[in-house]
Write an enzyme that holds these catalytic residues in place. Sequence first.
Site, PDB file in Angstrom:
ATOM      1  N   ARG A 141      11.497  30.371  -6.887  1.00 15.06           N
ATOM      2  CA  ARG A 141      12.816  29.946  -6.433  1.00 15.06           C
ATOM      3  C   ARG A 141      13.104  30.429  -5.013  1.00 15.06           C
ATOM      4  O   ARG A 141      12.519  31.401  -4.532  1.00 15.06           O
ATOM      5  CB  ARG A 141      13.887  30.513  -7.371  1.00 15.06           C
ATOM      6  N   GLU A 182      -6.847  39.804  -2.088  1.00 15.50           N
ATOM      7  CA  GLU A 182      -6.405  38.773  -3.029  1.00 15.50           C
ATOM      8  C   GLU A 182      -5.206  39.214  -3.854  1.00 15.50           C
ATOM      9  O   GLU A 182      -4.902  38.620  -4.894  1.00 15.50           O
ATOM     10  CB  GLU A 182      -7.550  38.406  -3.969  1.00 15.50           C
ATOM     11  N   ARG A 196       5.736  29.517 -15.773  1.00 24.65           N
ATOM     12  CA  ARG A 196       5.760  28.252 -15.030  1.00 24.65           C
ATOM     13  C   ARG A 196       4.758  28.290 -13.884  1.00 24.65           C
ATOM     14  O   ARG A 196       4.033  27.319 -13.636  1.00 24.65           O
ATOM     15  CB  ARG A 196       7.168  27.975 -14.490  1.00 24.65           C
ATOM     16  N   ASP A 224      -3.066  39.014  -8.978  1.00 20.60           N
ATOM     17  CA  ASP A 224      -4.414  39.255  -8.455  1.00 20.60           C
ATOM     18  C   ASP A 224      -5.309  38.069  -8.830  1.00 20.60           C
ATOM     19  O   ASP A 224      -5.396  37.692 -10.005  1.00 20.60           O
ATOM     20  CB  ASP A 224      -4.988  40.550  -9.030  1.00 20.60           C
ATOM     21  N   ASN A 262     -15.644  34.197  -2.429  1.00 19.95           N
ATOM     22  CA  ASN A 262     -16.128  34.526  -1.081  1.00 19.95           C
ATOM     23  C   ASN A 262     -17.646  34.497  -0.997  1.00 19.95           C
ATOM     24  O   ASN A 262     -18.221  33.979  -0.033  1.00 19.95           O
ATOM     25  CB  ASN A 262     -15.619  35.907  -0.660  1.00 19.95           C
TER      26      ASN A 262
END
Length: 337
Positions: A229, A240, A260, A197, A205
Amino acid sequence: MTTQLNLSEFMQTLTDLTKVRESLALDPALLSLMQHWLSIFAAQPQPIRMQVLSRRQLVSVISTLGSGEVTHAAFDGWMPENYALLLNYMDKGSHQYECLETNSGKLHIFPLQQSIAHKHAILLIQHETLDEDAISLIKQCLDMFHHYASLIIENERDALTGLLNRKTFDHCVSKILLNDYTPEFKFPLHHFLAIFDIDFFKKINDTYGHLIGDEVLILLSRLMQETFREGDLLFRFGGEEFVGVFSCADENDITVLLERFKATLNAHVFPQVGHVSMSVGCSRMALNVLPNTVLERADEALYYAKDHGRNQICFYEELVENGLLSDSTIQGEVELF
């Protein structure tokens, strides 16, 4: 070609293909179609062997060669020395048909353009006597198949971001939880569901307008596709909120994957907006646990992340183990929607 076409059987193969309504069933439908067509146009005494193979599958098998482990059943019948040849074909990014002369016979490689589960795949056919007419027919068949597949896949995608949509999510997760999702790796996998989220998206916005907000959604979706991947399933749930379904060889891999992505996102600069962060809630998927239950657990972890500083990843099971959340599972009973 001397073999005459049986029009009734030909029409039946097309009818069976048009019954397919979801992309996870496209590859089996293609194999069924090609097996039938080749039996008509390219008959030979020996059985025709064919398979849809992804790059991810090949990498998985090549990585275990020489380890003494038994090859995945999906690769029985293919000579191990051919794997590197096939991987080399995929790495070239070729979109053309090729025929490889190998010790096990002629391997005909046709590139595929459609899939939910993988981006790079081929149709591999082992056949000694395919002539130019048969090869041309296969190419025409694949063109028709790709056009039809694009219609199916378009229906499974979010119009703005190109990620998979909610309707597709329900089907994919149900298949995983019912143990009906064929893993691309030859060893058992751990499945996880994560909800992403965007932090303070309403402020984006309100400050920059909805067009810029949509641009953030599009660019963020591309960043997710580039960071995660091949084979990871990424969905947009609306607004969102995004969902990812991840299959990991080691249960600790999910932490590496999500961290990552978090680092990549934190380092990315969006035009006009600047830096954008996301809060993430993750939960383990398991057999006999309803999709809504998995979603609720990940959602609880997400709200914990939101309430405790945002821009962080929280795991439902860890929160329960540490006494920060109460386990919502009803022991000894079946939890309904």
